[in-house]
Design a protein around this motif. Structure first.
Motif, PDB file in Angstrom:
ATOM      1  N   PHE A  13       0.829  -1.213   0.000  1.00 50.35           N
ATOM      2  CA  PHE A  13       0.000   0.000   0.000  1.00 50.35           C
ATOM      3  C   PHE A  13       0.861   1.260   0.000  1.00 50.35           C
ATOM      4  O   PHE A  13       0.507   2.265  -0.621  1.00 50.35           O
ATOM      5  CB  PHE A  13      -0.968   0.005   1.191  1.00 50.35           C
ATOM      6  CG  PHE A  13      -2.202  -0.803   0.953  1.00 50.35           C
ATOM      7  CD1 PHE A  13      -3.208  -0.336   0.115  1.00 50.35           C
ATOM      8  CD2 PHE A  13      -2.367  -2.037   1.561  1.00 50.35           C
ATOM      9  CE1 PHE A  13      -4.348  -1.079  -0.118  1.00 50.35           C
ATOM     10  CE2 PHE A  13      -3.505  -2.790   1.343  1.00 50.35           C
ATOM     11  CZ  PHE A  13      -4.506  -2.319   0.501  1.00 50.35           C
ATOM     12  N   HIS A  14       1.998   1.206   0.671  1.00 46.22           N
ATOM     13  CA  HIS A  14       2.925   2.343   0.704  1.00 46.22           C
ATOM     14  C   HIS A  14       3.424   2.648  -0.713  1.00 46.22           C
ATOM     15  O   HIS A  14       3.434   3.803  -1.143  1.00 46.22           O
ATOM     16  CB  HIS A  14       4.098   2.008   1.635  1.00 46.22           C
ATOM     17  CG  HIS A  14       4.939   3.164   2.032  1.00 46.22           C
ATOM     18  ND1 HIS A  14       4.493   4.161   2.866  1.00 46.22           N
ATOM     19  CD2 HIS A  14       6.224   3.485   1.725  1.00 46.22           C
ATOM     20  CE1 HIS A  14       5.462   5.047   3.050  1.00 46.22           C
ATOM     21  NE2 HIS A  14       6.526   4.658   2.369  1.00 46.22           N
ATOM     22  N   LEU A  15       3.806   1.607  -1.422  1.00 45.53           N
ATOM     23  CA  LEU A  15       4.253   1.775  -2.809  1.00 45.53           C
ATOM     24  C   LEU A  15       3.111   2.235  -3.714  1.00 45.53           C
ATOM     25  O   LEU A  15       3.337   3.000  -4.651  1.00 45.53           O
ATOM     26  CB  LEU A  15       4.872   0.475  -3.328  1.00 45.53           C
ATOM     27  CG  LEU A  15       6.187   0.075  -2.651  1.00 45.53           C
ATOM     28  CD1 LEU A  15       6.632  -1.312  -3.117  1.00 45.53           C
ATOM     29  CD2 LEU A  15       7.265   1.100  -2.900  1.00 45.53           C
ATOM     30  N   THR A  19       3.171   5.541  -5.929  1.00 46.80           N
ATOM     31  CA  THR A  19       2.853   5.488  -7.359  1.00 46.80           C
ATOM     32  C   THR A  19       1.768   6.500  -7.715  1.00 46.80           C
ATOM     33  O   THR A  19       1.864   7.178  -8.749  1.00 46.80           O
ATOM     34  CB  THR A  19       2.410   4.062  -7.749  1.00 46.80           C
ATOM     35  OG1 THR A  19       3.448   3.143  -7.406  1.00 46.80           O
ATOM     36  CG2 THR A  19       2.100   3.963  -9.223  1.00 46.80           C
ATOM     37  N   ILE A  20       0.768   6.599  -6.879  1.00 41.93           N
ATOM     38  CA  ILE A  20      -0.304   7.582  -7.116  1.00 41.93           C
ATOM     39  C   ILE A  20       0.269   8.990  -7.123  1.00 41.93           C
ATOM     40  O   ILE A  20      -0.015   9.786  -8.023  1.00 41.93           O
ATOM     41  CB  ILE A  20      -1.424   7.443  -6.063  1.00 41.93           C
ATOM     42  CG1 ILE A  20      -2.173   6.130  -6.266  1.00 41.93           C
ATOM     43  CG2 ILE A  20      -2.380   8.641  -6.125  1.00 41.93           C
ATOM     44  CD1 ILE A  20      -3.115   5.768  -5.123  1.00 41.93           C
ATOM     45  N   MET A  21       1.085   9.308  -6.113  1.00 42.57           N
ATOM     46  CA  MET A  21       1.650  10.667  -6.021  1.00 42.57           C
ATOM     47  C   MET A  21       2.581  10.971  -7.184  1.00 42.57           C
ATOM     48  O   MET A  21       2.448  12.008  -7.844  1.00 42.57           O
ATOM     49  CB  MET A  21       2.421  10.836  -4.709  1.00 42.57           C
ATOM     50  CG  MET A  21       1.564  11.077  -3.508  1.00 42.57           C
ATOM     51  SD  MET A  21       2.572  11.450  -2.061  1.00 42.57           S
ATOM     52  CE  MET A  21       3.063  13.130  -2.419  1.00 42.57           C
ATOM     53  N   TYR A  56      -6.014  17.346 -10.027  1.00 39.92           N
ATOM     54  CA  TYR A  56      -4.899  16.444  -9.722  1.00 39.92           C
ATOM     55  C   TYR A  56      -4.477  16.504  -8.256  1.00 39.92           C
ATOM     56  O   TYR A  56      -3.981  15.525  -7.705  1.00 39.92           O
ATOM     57  CB  TYR A  56      -3.683  16.763 -10.595  1.00 39.92           C
ATOM     58  CG  TYR A  56      -3.856  16.420 -12.060  1.00 39.92           C
ATOM     59  CD1 TYR A  56      -4.575  15.313 -12.469  1.00 39.92           C
ATOM     60  CD2 TYR A  56      -3.282  17.204 -13.041  1.00 39.92           C
ATOM     61  CE1 TYR A  56      -4.726  15.000 -13.810  1.00 39.92           C
ATOM     62  CE2 TYR A  56      -3.415  16.906 -14.388  1.00 39.92           C
ATOM     63  CZ  TYR A  56      -4.139  15.807 -14.764  1.00 39.92           C
ATOM     64  OH  TYR A  56      -4.276  15.508 -16.093  1.00 39.92           O
ATOM     65  N   GLY A  57      -4.670  17.642  -7.620  1.00 33.59           N
ATOM     66  CA  GLY A  57      -4.265  17.792  -6.224  1.00 33.59           C
ATOM     67  C   GLY A  57      -4.929  16.789  -5.297  1.00 33.59           C
ATOM     68  O   GLY A  57      -4.309  16.299  -4.354  1.00 33.59           O
ATOM     69  N   SER A  58      -6.189  16.444  -5.578  1.00 34.43           N
ATOM     70  CA  SER A  58      -6.879  15.484  -4.712  1.00 34.43           C
ATOM     71  C   SER A  58      -6.244  14.096  -4.815  1.00 34.43           C
ATOM     72  O   SER A  58      -6.165  13.369  -3.825  1.00 34.43           O
ATOM     73  CB  SER A  58      -8.370  15.428  -5.036  1.00 34.43           C
ATOM     74  OG  SER A  58      -8.575  15.090  -6.380  1.00 34.43           O
ATOM     75  N   PHE A  59      -5.755  13.738  -6.001  1.00 35.17           N
ATOM     76  CA  PHE A  59      -5.055  12.454  -6.149  1.00 35.17           C
ATOM     77  C   PHE A  59      -3.728  12.466  -5.390  1.00 35.17           C
ATOM     78  O   PHE A  59      -3.371  11.484  -4.734  1.00 35.17           O
ATOM     79  CB  PHE A  59      -4.808  12.129  -7.625  1.00 35.17           C
ATOM     80  CG  PHE A  59      -6.034  11.729  -8.368  1.00 35.17           C
ATOM     81  CD1 PHE A  59      -6.628  10.497  -8.152  1.00 35.17           C
ATOM     82  CD2 PHE A  59      -6.611  12.584  -9.292  1.00 35.17           C
ATOM     83  CE1 PHE A  59      -7.775  10.115  -8.838  1.00 35.17           C
ATOM     84  CE2 PHE A  59      -7.752  12.225  -9.979  1.00 35.17           C
ATOM     85  CZ  PHE A  59      -8.342  10.990  -9.750  1.00 35.17           C
ATOM     86  N   VAL A  60      -3.008  13.585  -5.481  1.00 38.45           N
ATOM     87  CA  VAL A  60      -1.729  13.696  -4.770  1.00 38.45           C
ATOM     88  C   VAL A  60      -1.966  13.605  -3.261  1.00 38.45           C
ATOM     89  O   VAL A  60      -1.240  12.905  -2.550  1.00 38.45           O
ATOM     90  CB  VAL A  60      -0.991  15.005  -5.145  1.00 38.45           C
ATOM     91  CG1 VAL A  60       0.223  15.221  -4.263  1.00 38.45           C
ATOM     92  CG2 VAL A  60      -0.589  14.974  -6.619  1.00 38.45           C
ATOM     93  N   ALA A  62      -4.495  12.147  -1.731  1.00 43.37           N
ATOM     94  CA  ALA A  62      -4.902  10.775  -1.398  1.00 43.37           C
ATOM     95  C   ALA A  62      -3.675   9.862  -1.333  1.00 43.37           C
ATOM     96  O   ALA A  62      -3.538   9.059  -0.405  1.00 43.37           O
ATOM     97  CB  ALA A  62      -5.905  10.253  -2.423  1.00 43.37           C
ATOM     98  N   GLY A  63      -2.781   9.997  -2.312  1.00 41.77           N
ATOM     99  CA  GLY A  63      -1.543   9.212  -2.283  1.00 41.77           C
ATOM    100  C   GLY A  63      -0.703   9.534  -1.062  1.00 41.77           C
ATOM    101  O   GLY A  63      -0.137   8.632  -0.438  1.00 41.77           O
ATOM    102  N   ALA A  64      -0.647  10.810  -0.701  1.00 43.41           N
ATOM    103  CA  ALA A  64       0.118  11.220   0.482  1.00 43.41           C
ATOM    104  C   ALA A  64      -0.485  10.633   1.753  1.00 43.41           C
ATOM    105  O   ALA A  64       0.245  10.176   2.648  1.00 43.41           O
ATOM    106  CB  ALA A  64       0.166  12.743   0.566  1.00 43.41           C
ATOM    107  N   ALA A  65      -1.813  10.618   1.840  1.00 38.35           N
ATOM    108  CA  ALA A  65      -2.471  10.045   3.018  1.00 38.35           C
ATOM    109  C   ALA A  65      -2.143   8.558   3.146  1.00 38.35           C
ATOM    110  O   ALA A  65      -1.830   8.062   4.233  1.00 38.35           O
ATOM    111  CB  ALA A  65      -3.981  10.262   2.933  1.00 38.35           C
TER     112      ALA A  65
END
Length: 159
Positions: A13-15, A19-21, A56-60, A62-65
């Motif tokens: 999940f970390h990876l 990947t998302i970010m 795109y910020g919401s995806f970044v 979410a990936g950060a969370a």
């Protein structure tokens, strides 16, 4: 055995969060470059890219969370032993630089560019040169930081 399996699941999940970010940053960079190319040719299609770029910020985030939660989980499962390792401290410093660059440069410059575009200034191209150059540097810096974070994590060198 359960700890080892849970650690591997958290790592997966970390990876995924990474990947998302990183993937979103790459897509955002290419969308930004397309926007610049279209705007330089006075193509109004460029304006259609603004809502896309804003999303795109919401995806970044979410990936950060995902990264933060899984990273904290792995850190706690390992009882913080990574903190004594130089590679981990460098990784955390790089992550902080990534976050600060995103908040202080990327967000600020992106907001300025979008507001200038919405104002519809006739001399937008000339007035936005500085902001566009800052965003170019921002994206290159972010992508370099992602690469360095991955490199440091993969090598896990010792003192």
């Amino acid at each position: 055995m359960k700890t080892h399996l849970m650690l591997r699941i958290l790592l997966a999940f970390h990876l995924t969060g990474l990947t998302i970010m990183a993937g979103t940053t790459i897509i955002d960079f290419f969308t930004f470059k397309t926007f610049c190319r279209l705007i330089d040719h006075s193509d109004n299609k460029a304006l259609n890219l603004l809502p896309l770029m804003s999303g795109y910020g919401s995806f970044v985030r979410a990936g950060a969370a995902i990264l933060i939660l899984t990273g904290a989980g792995m850190f706690l499962m390992m009882k913080g032993i990574w903190w004594d390792q130089l590679w981990f401290r460098i990784k955390i410093a790089l992550v902080l630089l990534l976050v600060l660059n995103g908040m202080l440069v990327g967000n600020k410059q992106g907001t300025r560019l979008r507001s200038m575009t919405c104002e519809g200034l006739p001399d937008f191209i000339q007035r936005s040169v500085h902001i566009r150059a800052n965003l170019d540097r921002f994206y290159i810096t972010q992508l370099l930081l992602f690469f360095l974070i991955i490199l440091v994590s993969a090598i896990k060198f010792e003192k």
